[in-house]
Design an enzyme around this catalytic site. Structure first.
Site, PDB file in Angstrom:
ATOM      1  N   GLU A   1      46.850  61.332   7.334  1.00 34.13           N
ATOM      2  CA  GLU A   1      47.460  62.568   6.847  1.00 34.13           C
ATOM      3  C   GLU A   1      48.991  62.465   6.894  1.00 34.13           C
ATOM      4  OE1 GLU A   1      45.534  65.312   9.522  1.00 34.13           O
ATOM      5  OE2 GLU A   1      43.583  64.601   8.823  1.00 34.13           O
TER       6      GLU A   1
ATOM      7  N   GLU B   1      39.245  64.090   9.060  1.00 37.01           N
ATOM      8  CA  GLU B   1      39.252  62.940   9.962  1.00 37.01           C
ATOM      9  C   GLU B   1      37.966  62.127   9.876  1.00 37.01           C
ATOM     10  OE1 GLU B   1      40.251  65.977  10.802  1.00 37.01           O
ATOM     11  OE2 GLU B   1      42.405  65.659  11.088  1.00 37.01           O
TER      12      GLU B   1
ATOM     13  N   GLN C   1      46.569  62.279  13.045  1.00 39.20           N
ATOM     14  CA  GLN C   1      47.905  62.856  13.258  1.00 39.20           C
ATOM     15  C   GLN C   1      48.182  63.196  14.729  1.00 39.20           C
ATOM     16  OE1 GLN C   1      49.350  66.558  11.028  1.00 39.20           O
ATOM     17  NE2 GLN C   1      50.104  64.792   9.890  1.00 39.20           N
TER      18      GLN C   1
ATOM     19  N   ALA D   1      45.834  63.036  18.600  1.00 38.75           N
ATOM     20  CA  ALA D   1      44.540  62.691  19.199  1.00 38.75           C
ATOM     21  C   ALA D   1      43.645  63.931  19.263  1.00 38.75           C
ATOM     22  CB  ALA D   1      44.739  62.106  20.595  1.00 38.75           C
ATOM     23  N   ASP D   2      44.281  65.085  19.400  1.00 38.31           N
ATOM     24  CA  ASP D   2      43.542  66.360  19.458  1.00 38.31           C
ATOM     25  C   ASP D   2      42.736  66.619  18.182  1.00 38.31           C
ATOM     26  OD1 ASP D   2      45.574  67.901  21.726  1.00 38.31           O
ATOM     27  OD2 ASP D   2      46.391  66.304  20.475  1.00 38.31           O
ATOM     28  N   TYR D   3      43.052  65.913  17.100  1.00 33.71           N
ATOM     29  CA  TYR D   3      42.373  66.152  15.823  1.00 33.71           C
ATOM     30  C   TYR D   3      41.293  65.122  15.526  1.00 33.71           C
ATOM     31  CZ  TYR D   3      46.669  68.832  14.927  1.00 33.71           C
ATOM     32  OH  TYR D   3      47.731  69.693  15.006  1.00 33.71           O
TER      33      TYR D   3
ATOM     34  N   HIS E   1      47.947  69.855  20.783  1.00 37.23           N
ATOM     35  CA  HIS E   1      48.844  68.721  20.522  1.00 37.23           C
ATOM     36  C   HIS E   1      49.178  67.966  21.804  1.00 37.23           C
ATOM     37  CE1 HIS E   1      49.574  71.780  17.409  1.00 37.23           C
ATOM     38  NE2 HIS E   1      49.752  70.766  16.589  1.00 37.23           N
TER      39      HIS E   1
END
Lengths: 337, 409
Positions: free
Chosen positions: A29, A60, A82, A84-86, A129
């Protein structure tokens, strides 16, 4: 030798890998035209063209799944999540697919992909984030999990990861992108230009996966750390006056158990520190391994210092973050035990 | 005044066990009426193909309309043999599971035309990302039946070393990507493989496979987005066999008219085809594959078929649908329909068919005998326990070496 930020070093790794091997492609992204929200891929699309570095939809599972298909074809995708949380929408593709393709097909198909993602807190990113999900990957057989801590290693490890024949999760502590950070958030930031590990050779070199490094030699205890905690541990050693040996694990799987056990057998004490939440965290694995390998050399219980078992808070970030004061307390207790 | 109360809606199939099968909700258009647009037609100019059913064989077994004529007499006879082989293979392996020679099996009964006809439209080097009900890709591709059986039996010659459930084959040479067993994950991978082929300026295309039930997975959406965005040279196949284990297709389809119609919002050409018509499947597959290879991008194809057998050896369909539903299925049986067509053409006869059945069975039995000489799940030759630890990574890391030593192998 040029001094680079960790962002520039990571970009240089991809540049070198793409220059040497036409099969290396980079996407994610905001990764293409714009060059990534952290700028890690800036200039790569201009240099290598849109078919080698391009923007992906916000999807993702699609990014990871497409990379798996490309790897089955014969490419070596290095993809960016973008934050790691995603990664969670892509987690099924990583766990059920990427990690097992070599095994379940008996090598008929393989999955040489790198999944890069910024990890950890320290930037007031709140719960979406700031997460450190490394244990979700170390628990999965078939994956390698890397956490870099400085520009020199970041470049060498990332090149090694791209050249590796198996899927590699590559975690980049975002608080370290622009300089080492020891947890003293109220002090001015030290840039990488003033740190020797900011010296990054041009061109190709690798830092092998599966090899830890001793960042601070010491005799009183061993601190096992990775990512941002490497600097927290070094600060805690100076501030407590405890002569701690600080080991930067660099690769969590496969783990360099030799370096760990040699150190703990020498010092007789061990503290494990990570930013991630505690229960089921990688510290639990490290403590167990140290106990199994070094029990009769231990003078004190092995301690762990971690993030709390809560979501990552926003305003209370510095109470949550395991800084040198919290680590220092555990170190003193371990010395006194 | 009473507020109007909301009502929760859960779709139900027309009939449940004990009822009379009723497919009046599945409109079957006449064969031959669907137009065949040129392969470079814009998706917006062929939207109606997502709502009808492309059919070639009419009710009397004769080919009609613009989609007819994609296969020679020899190819049609070969196609019948492939379907018969798959059916005989399934019957023997189903029985072998009941005899305890393996843990699990999944058959294709009623769906044999879909994968066998599709395979004949591909070129060497193309890659399928199949589900567990496309073994016809291997049978029609000439993959050795004995190797399939070695995998099913997890015996000493199992190419997958006993690591995978039965029927989860993998063969790069035969264009058959490793079956996961998880659903829908392979759909987006097919798109990625096709993107790679385009990135490299290659000529090869990919085919993704999914069932009606798993189109509900988010990976279906991922695949459609990526295929649409990058115009990937991929054929995305939906095998709508009406049932996802016990769940009728309406639970996944929701309010949409057809599964094929899901492609229209992505501006992907979306075709619905009679999945029990070998000629129609081949003609549509050939069209979509040519379109992909000529750089016109992806195609979505819904094969309208019926899973006449159980979902797997662990399933009993009489618990959720009328036992006679397969007989009532309006698109008939793919083997019988192609047989009738070949008889009409004077290429086949009842006697020839009986003879072919015997030949096919003897081929399957010979393969079975050979496979069983190398072991079955609980008897004879087995993969090594060392194989548990091998192949997790290209090079075995220290922690796995330690665990293997602890296991004493």
């Amino acid at each position: 030798m040029p001094r680079l930020t960790m962002i520039e070093a990571i970009r240089s790794a991809m540049d070198v890998a793409m220059g040497r091997d036409d099969d290396v492609v980079v996407f994610g992204e905001d990764v293409g035209y714009f060059g990534g929200v952290f700028r890690c891929t800036a200039g790569l699309q201009q240099k290598y063209g849109k078919s080698r570095c391009f923007d992906a939809p916000i999807n993702e599972s699609g990014i990871v799944g497409a990379a798996i298909g490309m790897a089955a074809y014969g490419l070596k995708p290095c993809i960016e999540i973008q934050f790691a949380d995603y990664v969670y929408p892509g987690y099924d593709q990583i766990v059920s697919e990427a990690a097992r393709i070599r095994y379940r097909s008996n090598g008929e198909f393989t999955c040489p992909i790198v999944v890069r993602m910024p990890t950890g807190g320290g930037i007031f990113g709140g719960q979406t984030h700031s997460q450190s999900p490394e244990a979700l990957f170390t628990h999965v057989s078939g994956l390698k999990t890397v956490v870099c801590s400085n520009p020199y290693d970041a470049k060498g490890l990332l090149i090694a990861a791209i050249e590796d024949p198996d899927p590699v999760i590559f975690l980049e502590p975002k608080r370290l992108y622009n300089g080492p950070f020891d947890g003293h958030h109220d002090r001015p930031v030290t840039p990488w230009s003033k740190h020797e590990l900011g010296e990054v050779p041009d061109g190709h070199y690798t830092v092998p996966l599966g090899k830890a490094v001793i960042r601070r030699p010491g005799n009183d205890m061993t601190i096992l750390a990775y990512g941002t905690m490497v600097y927290v541990a070094q600060a805690a050693a100076e501030e407590t006056g405890i002569d701690a040996e600080v080991i930067d694990l660099r690769t969590l799987v496969p783990l360099d158990l030799e370096t760990i056990t040699a150190s703990v057998k020498k010092t007789g004490r061990c503290v494990v520190v990570h930013e991630a939440t505690q229960t089921g965290g990688f510290a639990g694995e490290l403590v167990t391994l140290v106990q199994e390998a070094c029990f009769f050399h231990l003078e004190a219980p092995v301690a762990r210092v971690t993030g709390y078992d809560t979501p990552y808070p926003h305003a209370q970030e510095w109470s949550y973050f395991p800084g040198p004061a919290r680590l220092g307390r555990a170190m003193r207790e371990t010395m006194e035990a | 005044m009473e507020p109007s109360r909301l009502k929760f809606h859960v779709p139900e199939p027309e009939v449940r066990p004990g009822g009379t099968p009723d497919f009046s909700n599945v409109p079957i258009p006449k064969a031959g009426i669907a137009p065949r647009p040129p392969v470079d037609t814009k998706p917006e100019d062929m939207r109606e193909l997502a709502y009808g059913i492309i059919r070639v064989l009419d009710d009397d077994g004769n080919p009609v309309g613009p989609w007819a004529g994609s296969l020679s007499d020899e190819e049609l006879a070969e196609g019948l043999r492939h379907m018969m082989t798959l059916r005989a293979f399934d019957a023997r392996m189903q029985m072998a599971q009941r005899q305890g020679k393996t843990s699990f099996y999944m058959q294709h009964l009623g769906e044999e035309a879909v994968s066998t006809a599709f395979r004949k439209a591909l070129e060497p080097g193309d890659m399928n990302f199949p589900t567990y009900r496309q073994a016809g890709l291997l049978i029609a591709g000439g993959y050795p039946m004995v190797t399939m059986m070695n995998q099913i039996y997890s015996n000493e010659l199992d190419p997958l070393k006993g690591r995978q459930l039965p029927v989860m084959y993998a063969s790069k040479e035969y264009g058959f990507f490793s079956i996961s067993g998880n659903l829908a994950t392979q759909y987006i991978q097919a798109v990625g493989w096709a993107m790679a082929s385009a990135i490299k300026g290659d000529t090869r295309i990919a085919a993704g496979w999914i069932g009606d039930g798993s189109t509900a997975e988010s990976d279906f959406h991922s695949a459609m987005v990526f295929a649409s965005t990058y115009r990937a040279p991929v054929v995305l196949n939906i095998v709508n066999n009406q049932w996802a284990i016990s769940t009728f297709q309406g639970i996944a389809r929701g309010g949409a008219a057809t599964f094929a119609a899901r492609g229209l919002g992505f501006n992907i050409p979306s075709l619905r085809v009679d999945g029990n018509d070998y000629l129609a499947v081949h003609a549509v597959a050939k069209w979509a594959i040519e379109r992909a290879r000529k750089n016109f991008g992806p195609t979505l194809i819904e094969y309208v078929t019926y899973r006449a057998g159980a979902h797997s050896t662990s399933d009993d369909p009489s618990a959720y649908r009328p036992k006679t539903e397969a007989v009532a299925w309006p698109l008939g049986d793919p083997v019988m329909r192609l047989k009738e067509h070949l008889i009409n053409k004077g290429l086949w006869s009842e006697e020839r068919h009986k003879q072919a059945e015997a030949e096919v069975l003897s081929g399957v039995l010979a393969a079975q005998k050979e496979a069983e000489s190398h072991g079955t799940l609980h008897a004879g030759g087995k993969p090594s326990v060392r194989d548990v630890f091998e192949g997790v990574y290209a090079e075995m890391p220290p922690h796995l070496r330690r665990q293997r030593q602890q296991a004493g192998v």
